[in-house]
Enzyme design. Structure first.
Site, PDB file in Angstrom:
ATOM      1  N   LYS A  78      -0.526   6.226  -4.731  1.00  0.00           N
ATOM      2  CA  LYS A  78      -1.028   5.045  -5.571  1.00  0.00           C
ATOM      3  C   LYS A  78      -2.608   5.450  -5.664  1.00  0.00           C
ATOM      4  O   LYS A  78      -3.120   5.249  -6.865  1.00  0.00           O
ATOM      5  CB  LYS A  78      -1.219   3.727  -4.551  1.00  0.00           C
ATOM      6  CG  LYS A  78       0.350   3.060  -4.449  1.00  0.00           C
ATOM      7  CD  LYS A  78       0.215   1.995  -3.519  1.00  0.00           C
ATOM      8  CE  LYS A  78       1.848   1.561  -3.617  1.00  0.00           C
ATOM      9  NZ  LYS A  78       2.003   0.532  -2.252  1.00  0.00           N
TER      10      LYS A  78
ATOM     11  N   GLN B  60      -1.124  -2.453   2.326  1.00  0.00           N
ATOM     12  CA  GLN B  60       0.262  -1.754   2.433  1.00  0.00           C
ATOM     13  C   GLN B  60       1.177  -2.246   3.404  1.00  0.00           C
ATOM     14  O   GLN B  60       0.619  -2.607   4.738  1.00  0.00           O
ATOM     15  CB  GLN B  60      -0.163  -0.175   2.859  1.00  0.00           C
ATOM     16  CG  GLN B  60       1.150   0.677   2.567  1.00  0.00           C
ATOM     17  CD  GLN B  60       1.855   0.817   1.283  1.00  0.00           C
ATOM     18  OE1 GLN B  60       1.170   0.945   0.352  1.00  0.00           O
ATOM     19  NE2 GLN B  60       2.999   0.543   1.348  1.00  0.00           N
TER      20      GLN B  60
ATOM     21  N   ASP C  90      -0.310  -6.948  -6.013  1.00  0.00           N
ATOM     22  CA  ASP C  90       1.095  -6.994  -5.425  1.00  0.00           C
ATOM     23  C   ASP C  90       1.710  -8.171  -6.025  1.00  0.00           C
ATOM     24  O   ASP C  90       3.053  -8.032  -6.004  1.00  0.00           O
ATOM     25  CB  ASP C  90       1.270  -6.906  -3.831  1.00  0.00           C
ATOM     26  CG  ASP C  90       1.618  -5.436  -3.298  1.00  0.00           C
ATOM     27  OD1 ASP C  90       2.057  -4.765  -4.274  1.00  0.00           O
ATOM     28  OD2 ASP C  90       1.269  -5.174  -2.208  1.00  0.00           O
TER      29      ASP C  90
END
Ligand code: NAD
Length: 286
Positions: free
Chosen positions: A51, A95, A118
């Site tokens: 990422k 995460q 997200d």
């Protein structure tokens, strides 16, 4: 047809690179993404590294905050509070999975909704549910729609989409996006009866189950578009680790009209859509 997710993701990154440069020129804003990793899970470390690299490749700023496994929930919340109030941080990603002593739902709720790249915050899922503008939409579901359109074109109206899986991160949001695209949507799950019969009706079949080679060729309507979200680690005949999806690719590919491979399908699109969300967050709030 095999839908090439790697190529689609590269194309999207190319567009994003130009848009990031334009935003910098127009507003002097450089989108910034901060990824928070708690603990030392090796798979998560690989995801985070990818990422960060891809974020930088498109011209954005990317930072990683690495916290030890025994970080308390209160410490993590304090970290998020700081990131929420930092104007140079447009996107925050924690995460998952988090260590067991931390409640994921509390952490997701603590991220400022306009920085929730997200798209897991209730504010964003609520906006998606209501069809309101301004939602940051979860990345994997966005990727699924882009890939389905690679084969079917922009107009998905009237197609019957069957989604197997009802998780908050894939199944439910992808079903809502398909509904926005005017599909007729069926959500199947672990308690669904006659799963094969339901799948056979699908013009678009999305598998987000987490079971290796689960979807059989006999379940697939000839010509259907099959999007395989699953990521399953199995051993091949010689005992070597292998990555497979939720769809029995070898047998389904000859029946369907188009299919995404694993690896190289939905996976690459997920990160590309994360970058897209970061750009949206920076453009709206930069
Ligand atoms: P999850 O475990 O939260 O949900 C799985 C869903 O499958 C559940 O809703 C359950 O009802 C359904 N299910 C389980 N057994 C079933 C059965 N026998 N019949 C019908 N439905 C059944 O998983 P998730 O987070 O939604 O992820 C699903 C898969 O997608 C996993 O393999 C995951 O690794 C993968 N994934 C991939 C990406 C990506 O970027 N490609 C992103 C997220 C998740």
């Amino acid at each position: 047809m095999i839908i090439d997710g790697k190529q689609a993701a590269a194309d999207l990154r190319k567009t994003l690179t130009l848009q990031v440069a334009q935003l910098k020129k127009d507003k002097g804003t450089v989108p910034g993404l901060t990824v928070v990793l708690v603990g030392e899970d090796p798979a998560s470390e690989v995801y985070v590294r990818n990422k960060i690299k891809q974020t930088r490749d498109v011209g954005m700023i990317s930072n990683e905050i690495k916290l030890p496994h025994d970080t308390s929930q209160i410490q993590l919340l304090a970290e998020l509070q700081q990131l929420n109030s930092d104007d140079a941080v447009h996107g925050i990603l924690v995460q998952l999975p988090l260590p067991n002593h931390i409640d994921e739902s509390v952490i997701i709720a603590a991220i400022a909704p306009h920085k929730d790249v997200d798209g897991f915050h209730a504010m964003n899922s609520g906006r998606l549910l209501n069809g309101e503008p301004g939602a940051l939409v979860p990345c994997t579901p966005q990727g699924c729609i882009i890939l389905a359109k690679q084969h079917l074109g922009e107009d998905l109206s009237g197609l019957h989409a069957v989604v197997i899986g009802r998780s908050n991160i894939v199944g439910k949001p992808v079903a809502l996006l398909l509904l926005q695209e005017n599909c007729t949507v069926t959500i199947a799950h672990s308690r669904t009866k006659n799963l094969a019969g339901i799948c056979q009706q699908a013009d678009i079949l999305i598998a987000a189950v987490g079971r290796a080679n689960f979807v059989q060729a006999s379940w697939v309507k000839p010509g259907a578009t099959v999007i395989d979200v699953g990521i399953n680690h199995i051993e091949n005949e010689s005992g070597k680790a292998k990555l497979v999806g939720d769809v029995d690719f070898a047998n389904v590919a000859p029946v369907c009209g188009a299919i995404t491979p694993v690896p190289g399908g939905v996976g690459p699109m997920t990160i590309a859509c994360l970058l897209k969300n970061t750009l949206i967050a920076a453009s709206t709030n930069g």
